[in-house]
Write a protein that holds these residues in place. Structure first.
Motif, short mmCIF file in Angstrom:
data_model
loop_
_atom_site.label_atom_id
_atom_site.label_comp_id
_atom_site.label_asym_id
_atom_site.label_seq_id
_atom_site.Cartn_x
_atom_site.Cartn_y
_atom_site.Cartn_z
N GLU A 149 20.77 -7.48 -2.90
CA GLU A 149 20.83 -6.33 -2.01
C GLU A 149 19.47 -6.15 -1.34
OE1 GLU A 149 22.13 -1.62 -2.13
OE2 GLU A 149 22.07 -2.77 -3.97
N ILE A 150 19.46 -5.59 -0.16
CA ILE A 150 18.22 -5.35 0.57
C ILE A 150 17.73 -3.94 0.26
CG2 ILE A 150 17.16 -5.17 2.85
CD1 ILE A 150 19.33 -7.19 3.81
N SER A 151 16.47 -3.83 -0.11
CA SER A 151 15.82 -2.54 -0.35
C SER A 151 14.78 -2.31 0.74
CB SER A 151 15.12 -2.51 -1.71
OG SER A 151 16.05 -2.56 -2.74
N THR A 152 14.44 -1.06 0.97
CA THR A 152 13.40 -0.73 1.94
C THR A 152 12.46 0.32 1.38
OG1 THR A 152 14.72 1.02 2.98
CG2 THR A 152 14.90 -1.19 3.93
N ILE A 153 11.25 0.33 1.93
CA ILE A 153 10.30 1.41 1.69
C ILE A 153 9.64 1.73 3.02
CG2 ILE A 153 9.80 0.95 -0.74
CD1 ILE A 153 7.23 -0.46 0.17
N ASN A 154 9.22 2.97 3.17
CA ASN A 154 8.42 3.38 4.31
C ASN A 154 6.98 3.47 3.85
OD1 ASN A 154 10.64 3.66 6.04
ND2 ASN A 154 11.06 5.68 5.22
N VAL A 155 6.07 2.81 4.55
CA VAL A 155 4.67 2.81 4.17
C VAL A 155 3.79 3.09 5.38
CG1 VAL A 155 4.95 1.23 2.23
CG2 VAL A 155 4.44 0.31 4.47
N ARG A 156 2.65 3.70 5.10
CA ARG A 156 1.66 3.90 6.17
C ARG A 156 1.04 2.56 6.51
NH1 ARG A 156 -2.36 8.82 5.46
NH2 ARG A 156 -3.67 6.98 5.60
N GLY A 157 0.52 2.45 7.70
CA GLY A 157 -0.08 1.20 8.17
C GLY A 157 -1.21 0.71 7.29
N ASP A 158 -2.06 1.64 6.79
CA ASP A 158 -3.17 1.21 5.94
C ASP A 158 -2.66 0.61 4.62
OD1 ASP A 158 -2.33 3.73 5.09
OD2 ASP A 158 -4.34 4.54 4.86
N VAL A 159 -1.57 1.18 4.07
CA VAL A 159 -0.98 0.63 2.85
C VAL A 159 -0.31 -0.71 3.15
CG1 VAL A 159 0.74 1.03 1.04
CG2 VAL A 159 -0.68 2.92 1.85
N LEU A 160 0.36 -0.80 4.29
CA LEU A 160 1.00 -2.06 4.69
C LEU A 160 -0.04 -3.18 4.76
CD1 LEU A 160 3.41 -3.72 5.72
CD2 LEU A 160 2.90 -2.86 8.01
N LYS A 161 -1.20 -2.89 5.32
CA LYS A 161 -2.25 -3.90 5.42
C LYS A 161 -2.71 -4.35 4.04
CE LYS A 161 -4.09 -2.19 9.79
NZ LYS A 161 -5.25 -1.55 10.42
N ILE A 162 -2.84 -3.41 3.11
CA ILE A 162 -3.26 -3.76 1.75
C ILE A 162 -2.20 -4.64 1.09
CG2 ILE A 162 -3.67 -2.82 -0.56
CD1 ILE A 162 -4.96 -0.37 0.89
N LEU A 163 -0.92 -4.25 1.25
CA LEU A 163 0.16 -5.06 0.68
C LEU A 163 0.18 -6.46 1.28
CD1 LEU A 163 3.04 -2.43 0.57
CD2 LEU A 163 1.82 -3.39 -1.38
N MET A 164 0.01 -6.54 2.60
CA MET A 164 0.01 -7.84 3.27
C MET A 164 -1.16 -8.70 2.79
SD MET A 164 2.65 -8.09 5.23
CE MET A 164 2.18 -9.48 6.23
N GLU A 165 -2.34 -8.08 2.62
CA GLU A 165 -3.48 -8.84 2.12
C GLU A 165 -3.18 -9.39 0.73
OE1 GLU A 165 -7.31 -6.83 2.49
OE2 GLU A 165 -6.58 -5.86 4.29
N ALA A 166 -2.58 -8.56 -0.12
CA ALA A 166 -2.25 -9.01 -1.48
C ALA A 166 -1.21 -10.12 -1.44
CB ALA A 166 -1.73 -7.83 -2.30
#
Length: 136
Positions: A23-40
């Motif tokens: 199943e597909i899940s989603t979350i809404n994140v702020r841009g600064d958090v998205l950048k941290i997740l992408m870096e990780a």
């Protein structure tokens, strides 16, 4: 673009017999958090085979460490620190977060939800709508 590899990577992963893929899940994140997740994620990308759609970035490696920067949408818009973005991923990731870190998952990802849509069905619909080949 959807490739045969995408189909192979996302099916037949199931938790229960008869489910049409994860199943597909989603979350809404702020841009600064998205950048941290992408870096990780870019650090483990090659190890886990993680693929990203919708976000482009630049990276370089030095001393066996990867650094990512210049995050933009596929349309070329810069990811805004205070902007809100939706991330989609297999529900198994959310399930694992809730199982392993139940309190932390609620704090970090309060908008985490399952969509009721499954990878296999979504991919079939995509192919049906976008394929130049028509079956009789």
């Amino acid at each position: 673009m959807l490739t045969l590899g995408d189909l192979i990577d996302n099916f037949p992963h199931v938790r229960k017999f008869g489910e049409p893929g994860w199943e597909i899940s989603t979350i809404n994140v702020r841009g600064d958090v998205l950048k941290i997740l992408m870096e990780a994620f870019t650090v483990i990308k090659k190890k886990l085979g993680v693929t990203f759609y919708g976000v482009k970035y630049k990276s370089f490696s030095i001393f066996a460490r990867t650094f990512s920067y210049s995050f933009t949408t596929d349309e070329g818009d810069k990811i805004q620190n205070k902007g809100i973005y939706t991330m989609a991923f297999p529900s198994e990731v959310g399930w694992a977060l809730k199982e392993q870190l139940p309190i932390m998952a609620k704090v970090l990802f309060p908008s985490l939800k399952n969509t009721g849509k499954y990878y296999w069905d979504v991919m079939e619909d995509y192919i049906r709508e976008n394929s130049p080949i028509r079956c009789m």
